[in-house]
Design an enzyme around this catalytic site. Structure first.
Site, short mmCIF file in Angstrom:
data_model
loop_
_atom_site.label_atom_id
_atom_site.label_comp_id
_atom_site.label_asym_id
_atom_site.label_seq_id
_atom_site.Cartn_x
_atom_site.Cartn_y
_atom_site.Cartn_z
N SER A 21 -18.60 26.46 -3.40
CA SER A 21 -18.03 25.49 -2.46
C SER A 21 -16.68 24.92 -2.88
O SER A 21 -16.07 24.16 -2.12
CB SER A 21 -19.01 24.34 -2.21
OG SER A 21 -20.05 24.76 -1.36
N LYS A 81 -13.95 25.16 -0.42
CA LYS A 81 -13.66 24.17 0.63
C LYS A 81 -12.37 23.40 0.40
O LYS A 81 -11.87 22.73 1.32
CB LYS A 81 -14.85 23.20 0.76
CG LYS A 81 -16.13 23.84 1.28
CD LYS A 81 -17.24 22.81 1.46
CE LYS A 81 -18.49 23.40 2.08
NZ LYS A 81 -19.30 24.20 1.15
N SER A 92 -20.29 18.22 0.76
CA SER A 92 -20.07 19.66 0.77
C SER A 92 -20.89 20.35 1.86
O SER A 92 -21.43 21.45 1.65
CB SER A 92 -20.41 20.27 -0.61
OG SER A 92 -19.89 21.58 -0.71
#
Length: 413
Positions: A92, A95, A152
């Site tokens: 993640s 992101k 997240s």
């Protein structure tokens, strides 16, 4: 009286012709004897700070990860590197690029934080961390940004990507294009979330993550979200707790993003600011979350303990004008440059010295912003920065006719 006037005029023309002939018939020796310009387009006038990230430095920092990078934000200089170009799964941490593109879309006026977005079937179907969006459910861009930065959430992240790019696929193309623009040479994004269970090509490096982290930090308001420890959505029904545990206890923390999958292990891009210096610590492939955060903290601690940022003070009185040979004006003023931050070893910032290098003269014509010299900033005997000294305005070369006009008009004064 007329004879005298004609005689003076003829004599002036003869003298002018001799002067002008001398101006345009300068010998090669005359030209070569002039002090050369100090910075040309073919020269690299930027002095790099040499940072020792060798084995003795690495031994000072306990890192439990496959790769790591410590970068200083304002200069972009790498202070520490461990396998920084090894391509790994980022989970993640991906992101960061999604959030960057959202921020850029906001700043460009393409979208706003108050826009309401309806959830698609695709976004609602994402697994992993999520806020359990239902198809057709609406949230504002700001709420989706909070869910992405703090918790997240993959569904919120995907919905943001669809809103900015028009579709999930189109947004991933935007991500890869932006990565190329930032010089992320070893990065390939397959999605906007970092979910990697169905891909073997969603890869990046610690160095590339530092690059996109640095770019995101230019959008100062993102820290309003990345530094939140706890928040909620849906009128308090959905609790958001930051996945970045450093937000809770690390002094000066500014963000930024964590990531965890079975393939990637535990990753983080941790950013913090103290005394005007902001550091980016990227850790990839730790075996567990504690190793990830401890490694990032160790990098940040080491950076703050060993380096500092100083903005040199440039004395305008030390920058003189430069004589212009065979120009319509005799001198050209120099623009005082704006000093960029300088990275030095801790304690050396107060002892910086500046050396101004300018030629005594320059041959006309001179163009506006033409580089005529430089200021070199030294820490001890080491050059740590360089600023170009440029001409304030254009100075044209004197010609026979312009010189004649000047002489003739002098008689009327």
């Amino acid at each position: 009286m007329k004879k005298i006037t004609v005689f003076v005029l003829v004599l002036s023309l003869l003298l002018l012709n001799l002067v002008y002939a001398g101006a345009i018939n300068m010998s090669v020796d005359d030209v070569e004897s002039e002090e050369p310009l100090l910075c040309s387009e073919s020269e690299d006038c930027e002095t790099e700070v040499t940072i020792n990230a060798a084995s003795e430095v690495q031994a000072q920092i306990e890192i439990s990860a496959k790769s790591a990078v410590l970068m200083e934000k304002s200069t972009g200089r790498v202070l520490y590197a461990l396998n920084e170009n090894e391509r790994l799964y980022p989970a993640s941490v991906t992101k960061i690029m999604t959030i960057l593109l959202v921020c850029e879309a906001i700043d460009e006026g393409k979208i706003s934080l108050t826009d309401t977005v309806s959830c698609s079937e695709n976004a609602a179907s994402k697994g992993g961390s999520q806020i359990w969006l239902e198809p057709g459910e609406t949230m504002t861009v700001e709420e989706l940004l909070k869910a992405t930065c703090i918790y997240s959430a993959n569904d919120a992240c995907t919905l943001l990507g669809e809103y900015v790019g028009g579709s999930d696929t189109a947004f991933v193309a935007l991500m890869n294009n932006r990565a190329k623009e930032l010089g992320m040479e070893n990065t390939s994004f397959d999605n906007c979330t970092g979910l990697d269970d169905s891909t073997d090509t969603h890869l990046t490096t610690a160095y590339d993550i530092a690059l996109m982290s640095r770019e995101l930090l230019k959008h100062e308001y993102i820290k309003d979200y990345t530094t939140i420890w706890m928040d909620s959505l849906r009128d308090g029904e959905t609790e958001l707790v930051n996945t970045n545990k450093l937000v809770r206890y690390y002094d000066g923390i500014t963000g930024l993003k964590t990531g965890t999958t079975e393939k990637a292990g535990c990753c983080v891009s941790a950013t913090a600011q103290r005394e005007g210096m902001e550091l980016i610590a990227v850790v990839m492939g730790s075996e567990n979350s504690n190793d990830r955060f401890n490694s990032a903290r160790n990098l940040l601690d080491w950076g703050f303990a060993n380096y500092e940022i100083t903005v040199p003070e440039i004395d305008e009185d030390s920058i003189r004008s430069v004589k212009v040979l065979h120009g319509k004006e005799q001198n050209v003023n120099i623009v005082t440059p704006e000093a960029d931050p300088v990275l030095t070893n801790k304690g050396d910032g107060a002892n910086l010295t500046l050396s101004v290098e300018l030629p005594e003269s320059v041959e006309a014509p001179v163009s506006e912003n033409q580089v005529l010299g430089k200021i070199i900033v030294y820490s001890g005997e080491t050059a740590v920065a360089e600023y170009e000294l440029k001409a304030e305005k254009e100075i044209e070369q004197i010609t026979f006719f312009s010189a004649l006009y000047k002489i003739l008009t002098s008689f009327t004064k």
